[in-house]
Design a protein around this motif. Structure first.
Motif, PDB file in Angstrom:
ATOM      1  N   UNK A  85       0.828  -1.212   0.000  1.00 26.77           N
ATOM      2  CA  UNK A  85       0.000   0.000   0.000  1.00 26.77           C
ATOM      3  C   UNK A  85       0.857   1.255   0.000  1.00 26.77           C
ATOM      4  N   UNK A  86       1.928   1.239   0.798  1.00 26.95           N
ATOM      5  CA  UNK A  86       2.845   2.381   0.829  1.00 26.95           C
ATOM      6  C   UNK A  86       3.546   2.548  -0.514  1.00 26.95           C
ATOM      7  N   UNK A  87       3.925   1.430  -1.125  1.00 23.29           N
ATOM      8  CA  UNK A  87       4.572   1.477  -2.438  1.00 23.29           C
ATOM      9  C   UNK A  87       3.664   2.116  -3.469  1.00 23.29           C
ATOM     10  N   UNK A  88       2.401   1.722  -3.503  1.00 24.87           N
ATOM     11  CA  UNK A  88       1.474   2.259  -4.491  1.00 24.87           C
ATOM     12  C   UNK A  88       1.318   3.769  -4.338  1.00 24.87           C
ATOM     13  N   UNK A  89       1.283   4.233  -3.115  1.00 29.51           N
ATOM     14  CA  UNK A  89       1.183   5.675  -2.876  1.00 29.51           C
ATOM     15  C   UNK A  89       2.426   6.397  -3.369  1.00 29.51           C
ATOM     16  N   UNK A  90       3.596   5.930  -2.974  1.00 24.26           N
ATOM     17  CA  UNK A  90       4.831   6.643  -3.294  1.00 24.26           C
ATOM     18  C   UNK A  90       5.209   6.552  -4.773  1.00 24.26           C
ATOM     19  N   UNK A  91       4.707   5.543  -5.471  1.00 21.15           N
ATOM     20  CA  UNK A  91       4.994   5.416  -6.899  1.00 21.15           C
ATOM     21  C   UNK A  91       3.954   6.099  -7.776  1.00 21.15           C
ATOM     22  N   UNK A  92       2.910   6.615  -7.184  1.00 21.56           N
ATOM     23  CA  UNK A  92       1.811   7.192  -7.954  1.00 21.56           C
ATOM     24  C   UNK A  92       1.851   8.715  -7.907  1.00 21.56           C
ATOM     25  N   UNK A  93       0.999   9.333  -8.731  1.00 25.33           N
ATOM     26  CA  UNK A  93       0.890  10.788  -8.739  1.00 25.33           C
ATOM     27  C   UNK A  93       0.259  11.325  -7.458  1.00 25.33           C
ATOM     28  N   UNK A  94      -0.314  10.454  -6.640  1.00 27.18           N
ATOM     29  CA  UNK A  94      -0.874  10.902  -5.368  1.00 27.18           C
ATOM     30  C   UNK A  94       0.207  11.472  -4.450  1.00 27.18           C
ATOM     31  N   UNK A  95       1.454  11.090  -4.683  1.00 23.91           N
ATOM     32  CA  UNK A  95       2.566  11.594  -3.865  1.00 23.91           C
ATOM     33  C   UNK A  95       3.458  12.533  -4.674  1.00 23.91           C
ATOM     34  N   UNK A  96       2.870  13.250  -5.612  1.00 25.17           N
ATOM     35  CA  UNK A  96       3.660  14.085  -6.530  1.00 25.17           C
ATOM     36  C   UNK A  96       4.403  15.217  -5.833  1.00 25.17           C
ATOM     37  N   UNK A  97       4.047  15.535  -4.585  1.00 25.86           N
ATOM     38  CA  UNK A  97       4.719  16.598  -3.829  1.00 25.86           C
ATOM     39  C   UNK A  97       5.618  16.013  -2.744  1.00 25.86           C
ATOM     40  N   UNK A  98       5.984  14.736  -2.897  1.00 29.18           N
ATOM     41  CA  UNK A  98       6.793  14.041  -1.892  1.00 29.18           C
ATOM     42  C   UNK A  98       8.069  13.537  -2.534  1.00 29.18           C
ATOM     43  N   UNK A  99       9.203  13.941  -2.000  1.00 30.40           N
ATOM     44  CA  UNK A  99      10.485  13.394  -2.450  1.00 30.40           C
ATOM     45  C   UNK A  99      11.507  13.514  -1.328  1.00 30.40           C
ATOM     46  N   UNK A 100      12.474  12.610  -1.337  1.00 28.09           N
ATOM     47  CA  UNK A 100      13.516  12.605  -0.318  1.00 28.09           C
ATOM     48  C   UNK A 100      13.079  12.048   1.022  1.00 28.09           C
ATOM     49  N   UNK A 101      11.928  11.410   1.077  1.00 30.22           N
ATOM     50  CA  UNK A 101      11.385  10.915   2.342  1.00 30.22           C
ATOM     51  C   UNK A 101      11.586   9.413   2.487  1.00 30.22           C
ATOM     52  N   UNK A 102      11.728   8.967   3.728  1.00 27.78           N
ATOM     53  CA  UNK A 102      11.714   7.545   4.055  1.00 27.78           C
ATOM     54  C   UNK A 102      10.534   7.292   4.974  1.00 27.78           C
ATOM     55  N   UNK A 103       9.566   6.549   4.482  1.00 30.71           N
ATOM     56  CA  UNK A 103       8.325   6.282   5.204  1.00 30.71           C
ATOM     57  C   UNK A 103       8.456   4.993   6.009  1.00 30.71           C
ATOM     58  N   UNK A 104       8.314   5.102   7.326  1.00 30.94           N
ATOM     59  CA  UNK A 104       8.317   3.912   8.165  1.00 30.94           C
ATOM     60  C   UNK A 104       6.968   3.203   8.058  1.00 30.94           C
ATOM     61  N   UNK A 105       7.021   1.912   7.814  1.00 29.91           N
ATOM     62  CA  UNK A 105       5.818   1.069   7.814  1.00 29.91           C
ATOM     63  C   UNK A 105       6.107  -0.018   8.837  1.00 29.91           C
ATOM     64  N   UNK A 106       5.851   0.317  10.102  1.00 25.84           N
ATOM     65  CA  UNK A 106       6.387  -0.523  11.178  1.00 25.84           C
ATOM     66  C   UNK A 106       5.426  -0.708  12.346  1.00 25.84           C
ATOM     67  N   UNK A 107       4.175  -0.317  12.166  1.00 24.57           N
ATOM     68  CA  UNK A 107       3.235  -0.461  13.276  1.00 24.57           C
ATOM     69  C   UNK A 107       3.594   0.389  14.479  1.00 24.57           C
ATOM     70  N   UNK A 108       4.345   1.470  14.241  1.00 23.11           N
ATOM     71  CA  UNK A 108       4.711   2.338  15.357  1.00 23.11           C
ATOM     72  C   UNK A 108       5.919   1.854  16.131  1.00 23.11           C
ATOM     73  N   UNK A 109       6.697   0.955  15.543  1.00 23.36           N
ATOM     74  CA  UNK A 109       7.934   0.526  16.208  1.00 23.36           C
ATOM     75  C   UNK A 109       9.135   1.195  15.549  1.00 23.36           C
ATOM     76  N   UNK A 110      10.017   1.790  16.319  1.00 27.86           N
ATOM     77  CA  UNK A 110       9.755   2.282  17.682  1.00 27.86           C
ATOM     78  C   UNK A 110       9.350   3.737  17.614  1.00 27.86           C
ATOM     79  N   UNK A 111       8.313   4.130  18.327  1.00 29.64           N
ATOM     80  CA  UNK A 111       7.766   5.468  18.213  1.00 29.64           C
ATOM     81  C   UNK A 111       8.765   6.544  18.630  1.00 29.64           C
ATOM     82  N   UNK A 112       9.728   6.202  19.461  1.00 23.84           N
ATOM     83  CA  UNK A 112      10.669   7.206  19.965  1.00 23.84           C
ATOM     84  C   UNK A 112      11.666   7.657  18.926  1.00 23.84           C
ATOM     85  N   UNK A 113      11.777   6.923  17.805  1.00 19.45           N
ATOM     86  CA  UNK A 113      12.804   7.265  16.798  1.00 19.45           C
ATOM     87  C   UNK A 113      12.199   8.098  15.674  1.00 19.45           C
TER      88      UNK A 113
END
Length: 252
Positions: A224-252
């Motif tokens: 699901x994250x891949x589809x978003x970042x590869x699509x035009x829906x994320x056309x204003x997003x670059x240079x980001x690393x999206x955590x897909x981790x269930x909130x582990x670890x929230x402190x980082x």
């Protein structure tokens, strides 16, 4: 809205199994022509054939991403067959328990191979695809990092920290060619390989004590994250690393 990839050409490395195969299936289902690259050519073609059997456009190729000349050769074939490349997913990587240890324990030969695949593989693919994407007016590169990049206590974690760095560097370097570059950092995701590495009780313990979302991470969460970042829906997003981790670890 469900992203549509009609007319897009996507190259996915490490696509013979796991995330890579799932990425290829999801993109093909949404209209993309997909090129599946894997060091195991039979596995890549097996997954490609399964996509074709369901009516998708897919071809499998044998390729060691650490070999820049080999990548260039495969890319030339893809461009000749499909006309260009719009999406590159740098998914190929060495991981799991075998590489989740310190450099001294891992040894020089295995450390070098880890760096060649996990780091130089991203460099080779991205640099090779840049002019091809630029010729089509732009494109998207998605790298697969890991939540281990935030702790860096193992050789694997260090290699995935480098992927985060490459994501930032290439996002800046390729911006003039209208190429967006992002990354996903999965947490503990129950791929077939990871399920084979750990007992079921480990997944339950991790989800219920270390994550904020108390369930096991599944491959579809990363897709699901891949589809978003590869699509035009994320056309204003670059240079980001999206955590897909269930909130582990929230402190980082």
């Amino acid at each position: 809205m469900t992203p549509n990839f009609d007319g897009k050409v996507a190259v996915i490395t490490g696509a013979g199994a796991g995330f890579g195969a799932a990425f290829a299936r999801a993109l093909a289902q949404r209209g993309a022509a997909v090129a599946l690259l894997d060091i195991d050519s039979a596995a890549a073609e097996h997954e490609a054939r399964a996509i074709r059997d369901r009516g998708g456009l897919a071809t499998g190729y044998g390729c060691d991403v650490a070999d820049d000349a080999a990548f260039d050769d495969v890319l030339a074939r893809i461009v000749a067959e499909r006309g260009g490349v719009d999406i590159l997913i740098n998914n190929a990587g060495l991981h799991s328990a075998e590489f989740n240890k310190g450099f001294a324990e891992l040894g020089s030969a295995a450390s070098r191979r880890l760096i060649d695949v996990n780091i130089m593989g991203v460099v080779n693919g991205s640099v090779a695809c840049r002019p091809v994407m630029a010729a089509r007016g732009g494109g998207v590169i998605l790298n697969i990092s890991s939540i281990a990049a935030w702790s860096c206590t193992t050789a694997y974690g260090v290699s995935k920290l480098a992927v985060r760095g490459l994501t930032l560097s290439f996002a800046h370097e390729f911006a003039g060619d209208n190429i967006r570059v992002n990354a996903i950092a999965p947490g503990l995701i129950a791929t077939d390989k990871i399920r084979g590495d750990f007992p079921p009780a480990f997944f339950d313990h991790f989800a219920n004590t270390l994550q904020s979302v108390h369930r096991t991470g599944e491959v579809d969460d990363v897709v699901s994250a891949m589809l978003y970042l590869c699509s035009d829906q994320s056309s204003f997003v670059t240079g980001e690393t999206l955590k897909v981790s269930g909130g582990y670890p929230l402190a980082l």
